[in-house]
Write a protein that holds these residues in place. Sequence first.
Motif, mmCIF file in Angstrom:
data_model
loop_
_atom_site.group_PDB
_atom_site.id
_atom_site.type_symbol
_atom_site.label_atom_id
_atom_site.label_comp_id
_atom_site.label_asym_id
_atom_site.label_seq_id
_atom_site.Cartn_x
_atom_site.Cartn_y
_atom_site.Cartn_z
ATOM 1 N N LYS A 1 0.836 -1.212 0.000
ATOM 2 C CA LYS A 1 0.000 0.000 0.000
ATOM 3 C C LYS A 1 0.878 1.273 0.000
ATOM 4 O O LYS A 1 1.925 1.308 0.656
ATOM 5 C CB LYS A 1 -0.853 -0.058 1.278
ATOM 6 N N VAL A 2 0.406 2.283 -0.744
ATOM 7 C CA VAL A 2 1.121 3.568 -0.714
ATOM 8 C C VAL A 2 0.644 4.318 0.524
ATOM 9 O O VAL A 2 -0.499 4.779 0.584
ATOM 10 C CB VAL A 2 0.824 4.398 -1.989
ATOM 11 N N ARG A 3 1.522 4.429 1.548
ATOM 12 C CA ARG A 3 1.063 5.087 2.776
ATOM 13 C C ARG A 3 1.969 6.222 3.231
ATOM 14 O O ARG A 3 1.719 6.876 4.214
ATOM 15 C CB ARG A 3 0.858 4.080 3.925
ATOM 16 N N LYS A 4 3.057 6.429 2.464
ATOM 17 C CA LYS A 4 3.955 7.534 2.826
ATOM 18 C C LYS A 4 4.020 8.548 1.686
ATOM 19 O O LYS A 4 3.951 8.158 0.511
ATOM 20 C CB LYS A 4 5.361 7.002 3.097
ATOM 21 N N PHE B 1 13.508 7.878 5.558
ATOM 22 C CA PHE B 1 12.117 7.912 6.018
ATOM 23 C C PHE B 1 11.251 6.955 5.189
ATOM 24 O O PHE B 1 10.375 6.259 5.709
ATOM 25 C CB PHE B 1 11.587 9.350 5.897
ATOM 26 N N ILE B 2 11.517 6.884 3.910
ATOM 27 C CA ILE B 2 10.699 6.049 3.020
ATOM 28 C C ILE B 2 11.015 4.567 3.197
ATOM 29 O O ILE B 2 10.120 3.721 3.189
ATOM 30 C CB ILE B 2 10.904 6.457 1.532
ATOM 31 N N GLY B 3 12.307 4.244 3.391
ATOM 32 C CA GLY B 3 12.666 2.831 3.550
ATOM 33 C C GLY B 3 12.385 2.065 2.285
ATOM 34 O O GLY B 3 12.635 2.552 1.178
ATOM 35 N N ASN B 4 11.754 0.904 2.446
ATOM 36 C CA ASN B 4 11.599 0.024 1.292
ATOM 37 C C ASN B 4 10.137 -0.108 0.864
ATOM 38 O O ASN B 4 9.616 -1.198 0.757
ATOM 39 C CB ASN B 4 12.194 -1.343 1.654
ATOM 40 N N PRO C 1 11.289 2.785 -4.187
ATOM 41 C CA PRO C 1 12.600 3.175 -3.640
ATOM 42 C C PRO C 1 13.773 3.024 -4.609
ATOM 43 O O PRO C 1 14.835 3.584 -4.336
ATOM 44 C CB PRO C 1 12.785 2.237 -2.441
ATOM 45 N N ASP C 2 13.581 2.297 -5.738
ATOM 46 C CA ASP C 2 14.715 2.187 -6.677
ATOM 47 C C ASP C 2 15.092 3.549 -7.275
ATOM 48 O O ASP C 2 16.170 3.713 -7.822
ATOM 49 C CB ASP C 2 14.447 1.143 -7.780
#
Length: 292
Positions: A2-5, A119-122, A209-210
């Motif tokens: 899910k896109v949550r950030k 903050f985003i991580g993976n 994240p890539d």
Amino acid sequence: MKVRKAVIPAAGLGTRFLPFSKTVPKEMLPVLNKPAIQYIVEEAVASGIEEIIIITGKNKRSIEDYFYNNAELELHLQSSGKLDMLKMIHQPTTLANIHFVRQKTALGLGDAILTARSFIGNEPFAVLLGDMIMEKSLSCLNQLINVYNEYKAPVIAVEQVPDLEIGNYGIVLGEKKGERLYRIHRLVEKPKTELPSRMAIMGRYILEPDIFDILNDTKPGVGGEVQLTDALQTLTSKRSLYAYQHEGKLYDVGNYLGYLIASIEWSLKNEDIRDSLYIFLKKLIADIEEKN
Ligand code: G1P
């Protein structure tokens, strides 16, 4: 996943709004009674975003203050019984989990996004640019999230712009894949020469994240800044990237004309002032026409 950030870059120097933006961030310009950035946070929250990171820079302190409590003002409103106002000033602090990080030097949009890496991580994430606002009813971000969920690939919002304006935007060229969907072949940031496309990037992206490794290796481009558009161009050589011609209108409040248009259009939809504004505008236009 899910896109949550979401990342909201608001670290730019705001040169199009100088001298105003010398000390006040352009993201704090009011559209009606709320700063532009509040509409962006509201759009993110309405699209299911739970965690937001706002990238700030020098002279952007007021953005942080706006999303924190102001105990002195709250106490004053409470004791003078101005409970509606109390609710109004408290609301921005309750919208979402908002975090702030400062970009060390204003090296461009690509570098600002790189600041959010840990903050985003993976996980996949949204980017909403700080000077593009949209009416609540039609969240552009929500439309992109729907495309992302279906295609599991990065996607960016685009709109057709007039020929004369292509030099103000990132322009994408692609192959049509659906009524509003394109697979992108090429992206050019603020083109100086004509291109066979007028599809402009409109400040909303869903990325994975890539993109961070690519941004890390991206050399400064137009204006000597690290451009997200250049990193996305590299991404297209590795995997599919989509453009979605979103429904509804985004207002670019990062320049005077766009800001005035948004202010007038939104005011004409506001019950409290629309009638008076309409009478004023009608008279103004009649006076101008009479003089001509
Ligand atoms: C940025 C992006 C550009 C995009 C524009 C509007 O440019 O680099 O690709 O078209 O926002 O979303 P800026 O307006 O910050 O110069």
